[in-house]
Design a protein around this motif. Structure first.
Motif, mmCIF file in Angstrom:
data_model
loop_
_atom_site.group_PDB
_atom_site.id
_atom_site.type_symbol
_atom_site.label_atom_id
_atom_site.label_comp_id
_atom_site.label_asym_id
_atom_site.label_seq_id
_atom_site.Cartn_x
_atom_site.Cartn_y
_atom_site.Cartn_z
ATOM 1 N N THR A 95 0.848 -1.187 0.000
ATOM 2 C CA THR A 95 0.000 0.000 0.000
ATOM 3 C C THR A 95 0.884 1.238 0.000
ATOM 4 N N MET A 96 0.590 2.168 -0.893
ATOM 5 C CA MET A 96 1.316 3.436 -0.941
ATOM 6 C C MET A 96 0.590 4.412 -0.018
ATOM 7 N N ILE A 97 1.290 4.879 1.015
ATOM 8 C CA ILE A 97 0.694 5.811 1.965
ATOM 9 C C ILE A 97 0.761 7.234 1.417
ATOM 10 N N LYS A 98 1.926 7.611 0.949
ATOM 11 C CA LYS A 98 2.144 8.892 0.273
ATOM 12 C C LYS A 98 2.970 8.581 -0.965
ATOM 13 N N ASN A 99 3.308 9.591 -1.730
ATOM 14 C CA ASN A 99 4.096 9.365 -2.949
ATOM 15 C C ASN A 99 5.463 8.753 -2.657
ATOM 16 N N ASN A 100 5.967 8.910 -1.452
ATOM 17 C CA ASN A 100 7.302 8.399 -1.144
ATOM 18 C C ASN A 100 7.315 7.356 -0.020
ATOM 19 N N TRP A 101 6.167 6.901 0.470
ATOM 20 C CA TRP A 101 6.097 5.884 1.515
ATOM 21 C C TRP A 101 5.255 4.697 1.039
ATOM 22 N N VAL A 102 5.824 3.485 1.138
ATOM 23 C CA VAL A 102 5.110 2.262 0.780
ATOM 24 C C VAL A 102 5.244 1.280 1.943
ATOM 25 N N VAL A 103 4.122 0.675 2.340
ATOM 26 C CA VAL A 103 4.110 -0.340 3.398
ATOM 27 C C VAL A 103 3.775 -1.679 2.743
ATOM 28 N N ALA A 104 4.539 -2.708 3.094
ATOM 29 C CA ALA A 104 4.306 -4.049 2.553
ATOM 30 C C ALA A 104 4.202 -5.046 3.709
ATOM 31 N N VAL A 105 3.259 -5.973 3.585
ATOM 32 C CA VAL A 105 3.110 -7.070 4.537
ATOM 33 C C VAL A 105 3.283 -8.353 3.741
ATOM 34 N N LYS A 106 4.171 -9.251 4.233
ATOM 35 C CA LYS A 106 4.504 -10.478 3.508
ATOM 36 C C LYS A 106 4.347 -11.693 4.420
ATOM 37 N N ALA A 107 3.981 -12.816 3.823
ATOM 38 C CA ALA A 107 3.910 -14.073 4.564
ATOM 39 C C ALA A 107 4.251 -15.209 3.607
ATOM 40 N N SER A 108 4.968 -16.217 4.125
ATOM 41 C CA SER A 108 5.276 -17.382 3.296
ATOM 42 C C SER A 108 5.292 -18.644 4.159
ATOM 43 N N TYR A 109 5.022 -19.757 3.493
ATOM 44 C CA TYR A 109 5.020 -21.066 4.146
ATOM 45 C C TYR A 109 5.548 -22.089 3.149
ATOM 46 N N ILE A 110 6.499 -22.921 3.585
ATOM 47 C CA ILE A 110 7.043 -23.992 2.751
ATOM 48 C C ILE A 110 6.862 -25.304 3.502
ATOM 49 N N ASN A 111 6.196 -26.261 2.859
ATOM 50 C CA ASN A 111 5.974 -27.591 3.421
ATOM 51 C C ASN A 111 6.971 -28.553 2.777
#
Length: 132
Positions: free
Chosen positions: A90-106
Motif C-alpha cells: 500500500t502506498m501511503i504517500k508518494n514516497n512511503w510504501v508499506v508491505a506485509v509479507k507471509a510465506s510457508y514452505i511444506n
C-alpha cells in the motif's frame, strides 16, 4: 535457456530453465517458470514456479507466488517441497510504501518453514506531478 557447469572443484552438471509471462491487463500479470539442474554426483532439483500480481488501483497491489520442488541431495533423502508466498503493498504517500509479507514452505523430509514480515520503504526521489 540451457546452462552447463564445468569446474575444477565440485561436481559437473547441466541445467535448463524456461519461463513464460503474460500480462492480462495493464494491472494483472501471470508468470510461470520451470527449472531443472542435475549434477554428475546424482544430485538433482526440479522446480516449478507460478506467480500472479494484481494492482487493484494506483495505491494497492498484491502478489501470490506458488512453488513446487523435487530435489535429491547427498545431505538428506529425496525432498518434495510446496510453498506459497503472499504480499500486499500500500502506498501511503508518494514516497512511503508499506508491505506485509507471509510465506510457508511444506517439506517432506526437512523442517517446514514459516516467514512473516512487514516492510516500510521510503523513496528519496519524492515525485509529484506538476500542476497545470
Amino acid at each position: 535457456g540451457v546452462q552447463v557447469a564445468d569446474r575444477k572443484t565440485g561436481y559437473d552438471g547441466y541445467g535448463a530453465n524456461a519461463s513464460v509471462s503474460y500480462q492480462f491487463k495493464p494491472n494483472i500479470t501471470w508468470q510461470g517458470t520451470v527449472d531443472y539442474l542435475e549434477l554428475n554426483s546424482g544430485e538433482y532439483a526440479t522446480s516449478f514456479y507460478v506467480s500472479h500480481t494484481h494492482a487493484l488501483d494506483s495505491k494497492n497491489r498484491y502478489s501470490v507466488n506458488l512453488a513446487f520442488r523435487d530435489e535429491q541431495k547427498s545431505l538428506y533423502p529425496e525432498n518434495f517441497a510446496t510453498g506459497i508466498e503472499t504480499e500486499w503493498q500500500t502506498m501511503i504517500k508518494n514516497n512511503w510504501v508499506v508491505a506485509v509479507k507471509a510465506s510457508y514452505i511444506n517439506n517432506s523430509e526437512l523442517t517446514n518453514e514459516y516467514l512473516g514480515a512487514m516492510q516500510m520503504t521510503y523513496y528519496f526521489d519524492y515525485f509529484q506531478a506538476k500542476k497545470p
